[in-house]
Design a protein around this motif. Structure first.
Motif, mmCIF file in Angstrom:
data_model
loop_
_atom_site.group_PDB
_atom_site.id
_atom_site.type_symbol
_atom_site.label_atom_id
_atom_site.label_comp_id
_atom_site.label_asym_id
_atom_site.label_seq_id
_atom_site.Cartn_x
_atom_site.Cartn_y
_atom_site.Cartn_z
ATOM 1 N N GLU A 165 53.004 50.882 45.275
ATOM 2 C CA GLU A 165 52.462 50.324 43.775
ATOM 3 C C GLU A 165 51.115 49.170 43.819
ATOM 4 N N SER A 166 50.180 49.185 44.398
ATOM 5 C CA SER A 166 48.833 48.867 45.012
ATOM 6 C C SER A 166 47.764 49.653 45.689
ATOM 7 N N VAL A 167 46.656 50.200 45.415
ATOM 8 C CA VAL A 167 45.873 50.892 46.538
ATOM 9 C C VAL A 167 44.681 49.689 46.675
ATOM 10 N N TRP A 168 44.234 49.502 47.962
ATOM 11 C CA TRP A 168 43.519 49.018 48.241
ATOM 12 C C TRP A 168 41.676 49.310 48.283
ATOM 13 N N LEU A 169 41.025 47.935 47.508
ATOM 14 C CA LEU A 169 39.386 48.463 47.399
ATOM 15 C C LEU A 169 38.033 47.933 48.348
ATOM 16 N N GLY A 170 37.750 48.553 47.982
ATOM 17 C CA GLY A 170 36.937 47.771 48.996
ATOM 18 C C GLY A 170 36.195 46.657 48.943
ATOM 19 N N MET A 208 44.344 47.723 43.198
ATOM 20 C CA MET A 208 44.178 48.492 42.216
ATOM 21 C C MET A 208 45.529 48.655 42.026
ATOM 22 N N GLU A 209 46.618 48.493 40.596
ATOM 23 C CA GLU A 209 47.600 49.004 40.567
ATOM 24 C C GLU A 209 47.894 49.823 39.884
ATOM 25 N N ARG A 210 48.557 50.603 40.847
ATOM 26 C CA ARG A 210 49.059 52.144 40.201
ATOM 27 C C ARG A 210 49.601 52.299 39.707
ATOM 28 N N GLU A 211 50.174 51.576 37.911
ATOM 29 C CA GLU A 211 50.797 51.760 36.748
ATOM 30 C C GLU A 211 49.881 51.106 35.739
#
Length: 232
Positions: A165-170, A208-211
């Motif tokens: 549901e979320s994706v890591w950022l740097g 960052m959220e996917r939706e």
């Protein structure tokens, strides 16, 4: 940006760019214009990734890259364009660029074209933040950083295909120095934090959220998510 010196119809140019790069070129601001100009020495007419669909009375323009909104305020139409004045009543539903100006043209015309490569890759594996960072640095270049709205838009297209549901950022928080920093050493100038994300905590990194509005949230480093690497 990559200038392709072969003549193709708009559809064939799009297919070529999607196979070899990311897509036909999106031109959303003057910086993009400048980069496009520099990617070709000849001031020839060339397709960009802007098109409308045949048979629409009120014409709406779309970028070839799915999900990227077309902003009327950033157009560069040549005077009198778009005019839809094709020969033999051909509708002019595709866009050529010459000398940084745009004109509409029948999509079956054959021209050279610009491709865009965004150097991003979504990794559909769940890893902790440190594992994600190590993976990107070993196999690609780095965990992704976002320094402006255009980059946010490109990246949120990738994030929509994630399995978490979320994706890591740097982007990580340092307790010692008490600030957020990009691991790529980019300056934290642009942000897209969700409102109400509480004060900063140790051992936190940004996702960052996917939706929804693809906003940023902070999560403990040891949670596991998909992530985006930038390629060199």
């Amino acid at each position: 940006y990559h200038f392709i010196g072969e003549n193709k119809t708009w559809d064939k140019a799009q297919k070529y760019c999607r196979e070899k790069y990311t897509d036909l070129a999106t031109v959303s601001n003057m910086t993009d214009m400048e980069r496009l100009r520099k990617s070709t020495e000849t001031l020839t007419e060339a397709w960009i990734g802007l098109h409308s669909y045949p048979g629409k009375d009120n014409r709406t323009w779309y970028w070839s890259l799915p999900g990227l909104e077309f902003n009327e305020n950033q157009t560069r139409w040549d005077s009198g364009e778009p005019n839809d004045k094709g020969k033999h009543n051909h509708l002019e539903n595709c866009v050529l660029m010459k000398n940084q100006k745009w004109s509409d043209y029948a999509c079956d015309g054959e021209f050279q074209f610009f491709c865009y490569n965004d150097k991003l890759i979504l990794i559909n594996e769940s890893k902790t933040w440190v594992e994600a960072l190590n993976y990107c640095r070993k196999k690609h270049y780095d965990l992704v950083s976002i320094t402006n709205l255009d980059e946010q838009r490109w990246i949120q297209e990738r994030v929509k295909k994630a399995s978490t549901e979320s994706v890591w950022l740097g982007l990580r928080y340092t307790c010692t120095l008490d600030f957020w920093f990009w691991v790529s050493d980019e300056v934290v100038s642009y942000t897209n934090w969700a409102s109400g994300v509480e004060c900063d905590d140790c051992d936190m990194s940004a996702v960052m959220e996917r939706e929804g509005r693809n906003q940023w949230f902070k999560k403990p480093d040891n949670e596991t998510f998909n992530f985006i690497c930038s390629k060199n």
